[in-house]
Design a protein around this motif. Structure first.
Motif, PDB file in Angstrom:
ATOM      1  N   VAL A  27      46.057  44.665  46.892  1.00 17.17           N
ATOM      2  CA  VAL A  27      47.031  45.744  47.076  1.00 17.17           C
ATOM      3  C   VAL A  27      47.097  46.037  48.578  1.00 17.17           C
ATOM      4  O   VAL A  27      46.088  45.917  49.271  1.00 17.17           O
ATOM      5  CB  VAL A  27      46.667  47.046  46.314  1.00 17.17           C
ATOM      6  CG1 VAL A  27      46.957  46.915  44.831  1.00 17.17           C
ATOM      7  CG2 VAL A  27      45.245  47.456  46.548  1.00 17.17           C
ATOM      8  N   GLY A  28      48.277  46.411  49.050  1.00 20.37           N
ATOM      9  CA  GLY A  28      48.430  46.577  50.485  1.00 20.37           C
ATOM     10  C   GLY A  28      48.179  45.234  51.153  1.00 20.37           C
ATOM     11  O   GLY A  28      48.290  44.175  50.531  1.00 20.37           O
ATOM     12  N   GLY A  55      40.054  50.186  40.475  1.00 21.16           N
ATOM     13  CA  GLY A  55      40.986  49.055  40.383  1.00 21.16           C
ATOM     14  C   GLY A  55      41.644  48.940  39.017  1.00 21.16           C
ATOM     15  O   GLY A  55      42.303  47.937  38.719  1.00 21.16           O
ATOM     16  N   LYS A  56      41.527  49.972  38.198  1.00 20.03           N
ATOM     17  CA  LYS A  56      42.061  49.915  36.824  1.00 20.03           C
ATOM     18  C   LYS A  56      43.590  49.769  36.820  1.00 20.03           C
ATOM     19  O   LYS A  56      44.131  48.929  36.110  1.00 20.03           O
ATOM     20  CB  LYS A  56      41.659  51.186  36.046  1.00 20.03           C
ATOM     21  CG  LYS A  56      40.157  51.421  35.984  1.00 20.03           C
ATOM     22  CD  LYS A  56      39.807  52.674  35.220  1.00 20.03           C
ATOM     23  CE  LYS A  56      40.290  53.967  35.835  1.00 20.03           C
ATOM     24  NZ  LYS A  56      39.722  54.280  37.177  1.00 20.03           N
ATOM     25  N   HIS A 207      40.294  58.322  31.751  1.00 15.42           N
ATOM     26  CA  HIS A 207      39.107  58.990  32.283  1.00 15.42           C
ATOM     27  C   HIS A 207      38.422  59.783  31.190  1.00 15.42           C
ATOM     28  O   HIS A 207      37.362  60.355  31.418  1.00 15.42           O
ATOM     29  CB  HIS A 207      39.490  59.917  33.438  1.00 15.42           C
ATOM     30  CG  HIS A 207      39.826  59.158  34.679  1.00 15.42           C
ATOM     31  ND1 HIS A 207      38.871  58.518  35.435  1.00 15.42           N
ATOM     32  CD2 HIS A 207      41.002  58.890  35.267  1.00 15.42           C
ATOM     33  CE1 HIS A 207      39.452  57.911  36.448  1.00 15.42           C
ATOM     34  NE2 HIS A 207      40.747  58.108  36.359  1.00 15.42           N
TER      35      HIS A 207
HETATM   36  N1  LIG Z   1      49.226  50.155  48.134  1.00 17.52           N
HETATM   37  C1  LIG Z   1      47.929  50.194  48.426  1.00 17.52           C
HETATM   38  N2  LIG Z   1      47.490  49.882  49.671  1.00 17.52           N
HETATM   39  C2  LIG Z   1      46.177  49.891  49.982  1.00 17.52           C
HETATM   40  N3  LIG Z   1      45.192  50.212  49.114  1.00 17.52           N
HETATM   41  C3  LIG Z   1      45.579  50.544  47.866  1.00 17.52           C
HETATM   42  C4  LIG Z   1      46.949  50.564  47.459  1.00 17.52           C
HETATM   43  N4  LIG Z   1      46.997  50.920  46.150  1.00 17.52           N
HETATM   44  C5  LIG Z   1      45.727  51.130  45.773  1.00 17.52           C
HETATM   45  N5  LIG Z   1      44.877  50.910  46.796  1.00 17.52           N
HETATM   46  C6  LIG Z   1      43.400  50.989  46.752  1.00 17.52           C
HETATM   47  O1  LIG Z   1      42.968  50.036  45.772  1.00 17.52           O
HETATM   48  C7  LIG Z   1      41.854  50.548  45.069  1.00 17.52           C
HETATM   49  C8  LIG Z   1      42.131  50.502  43.570  1.00 17.52           C
HETATM   50  O2  LIG Z   1      43.161  51.418  43.249  1.00 17.52           O
HETATM   51  P1  LIG Z   1      43.623  51.644  41.731  1.00 17.52           P
HETATM   52  O3  LIG Z   1      44.756  52.614  41.767  1.00 17.52           O
HETATM   53  O4  LIG Z   1      43.842  50.323  41.102  1.00 17.52           O
HETATM   54  O5  LIG Z   1      42.312  52.322  41.095  1.00 17.52           O
HETATM   55  P2  LIG Z   1      42.107  53.118  39.723  1.00 17.52           P
HETATM   56  O6  LIG Z   1      40.842  52.629  39.138  1.00 17.52           O
HETATM   57  O7  LIG Z   1      43.338  53.008  38.884  1.00 17.52           O
HETATM   58  O8  LIG Z   1      41.932  54.606  40.238  1.00 17.52           O
HETATM   59  P3  LIG Z   1      42.225  56.037  39.526  1.00 17.52           P
HETATM   60  O9  LIG Z   1      41.237  56.169  38.425  1.00 17.52           O
HETATM   61  O10 LIG Z   1      41.980  56.999  40.634  1.00 17.52           O
HETATM   62  O11 LIG Z   1      43.659  56.028  39.056  1.00 17.52           O
HETATM   63  C9  LIG Z   1      41.590  51.944  45.618  1.00 17.52           C
HETATM   64  O12 LIG Z   1      40.562  51.834  46.584  1.00 17.52           O
HETATM   65  C10 LIG Z   1      42.897  52.330  46.252  1.00 17.52           C
HETATM   66  O13 LIG Z   1      42.684  53.214  47.334  1.00 17.52           O
END
Ligand SMILES: Nc1ncnc2c1ncn2[C@@H]1O[C@H](COP(=O)(O)OP(=O)(O)OP(=O)(O)O)[C@@H](O)[C@H]1O
Length: 267
Positions: A27-28, A55-56, A207
């Motif tokens: 991502v990014g 990362g979910k 969650h």
């Molecule tokens: N567009 C982006 N650019 C850079 N980093 C990103 C981007 N989107 C997500 N991230 C990073 O990637 C990682 C995973 O994010 P993700 O949203 O998949 O996690 P998650 O498990 O769904 O979190 P949550 O439970 O908070 O929703 C995190 O560290 C987040 O900050």
């Protein structure tokens, strides 16, 4: 008697609905949010747990074919998820509720779910019945002709679930579906996903550890882009001890596997 088509009696040609090997998803520009995942999921209800930022959402977006993997292999319903033509066919058989799902506020509930059915290439003659059934399954038949902008947050979430199931998907991906649902709606939601999990592979990111304990046959625990644990809710609960943080055995198991101890709470 109704004739049975060959496709209905043919054995399923794949072992797993979802199979990832060494999967990496960026991502990014630099962040590898899924970082080398081996995961096999079949029919049933799978709960995807993990701390914020684990990362979910990124994993679910890759499984929904919205994000393209950077490395590794991903097979969905026995087919590689990579190519353009294959992705289009796969999307017809996948249902997806994104964490933040967009909708047209002026559409009625029925119009919105119809629109998604059309995008999913449900055949024209099947659309009215499929839409009505999906709306009934989420308990919104009495609001079907109301505009989306008049619904409460929990009702909008239920429309999100309806649009995800309108095509009777073989893979159903739900990103935090119970956020905003009241307790009675959460109970109904769990019953619904258990019904759906009998014929399809349902993956629910949440969650709410209690959702996992009551609705899921299998738990996938994810942290820092990697799989930490996969097993039954009972196996997750068995990992915990009294010294781990949590109000229930499953929460303590979750904390144990992530090594959270009292006094170590952190944002
Ligand atoms: N567009 C982006 N650019 C850079 N980093 C990103 C981007 N989107 C997500 N991230 C990073 O990637 C990682 C995973 O994010 P993700 O949203 O998949 O996690 P998650 O498990 O769904 O979190 P949550 O439970 O908070 O929703 C995190 O560290 C987040 O900050």
């Amino acid at each position: 008697m109704r004739a049975v088509g060959a496709a209905e009696v043919a054995p399923t040609a794949y072992a797993w609905e979802i199979q990832a090997e060494g999967l990496k998803v960026r991502v990014g520009r630099r962040k590898m949010a899924v970082n080398g995942l081996d995961l096999s999921l079949g029919k049933g209800v799978h709960g995807l747990l993990g701390p914020n930022g684990a990362g979910k959402t990124t994993l679910i977006r890759a499984l929904a074919t919205v994000l393209r993997p950077a490395e590794g292999r991903l097979s969905l319903l026995g087919a590689p998820a990579g190519g353009h033509a294959g992705r289009r066919g796969l999307r017809r058989r996948i249902g997806y509720l994104p964490q933040n799902f967009g909708y047209y506020k002026r559409f009625t509930v029925r119009e919105f779910v119809e629109y998604i059915a059309w995008l999913k290439e449900v055949s024209k003659e099947d659309i009215p019945g499929a839409v009505q059934r999906a709306i009934e399954r989420v308990g919104l038949a009495d609001r079907a002709d109301d505009r989306m902008k008049t619904l409460s947050g929990g009702m909008v979430r239920r429309v999100g679930i309806a649009q995800a199931i309108v095509n009777d998907p073989d893979i159903l991906l739900l990103d935090e579906p119970t956020a905003g649902l009241d307790p009675a709606q959460r109970v109904r939601f769990r019953e619904l996903v258990q019904e759906l999990g009998q014929d399809s592979c349902v993956l629910i990111s949440t969650h709410l550890v209690e959702d996992v304990g009551t609705a899921c046959s299998d738990v996938v625990l994810f942290a820092e882009g990697k799989l930490v644990f996969q097993g039954t809710p009972d196996e997750l609960a068995a990992a915990g001890t009294a010294e781990h943080v949590g109000d229930s055995p499953i929460e303590r198991g979750y904390s144990a596997l992530l090594d959270h101890r009292p006094g170590q709470g952190a944002w």
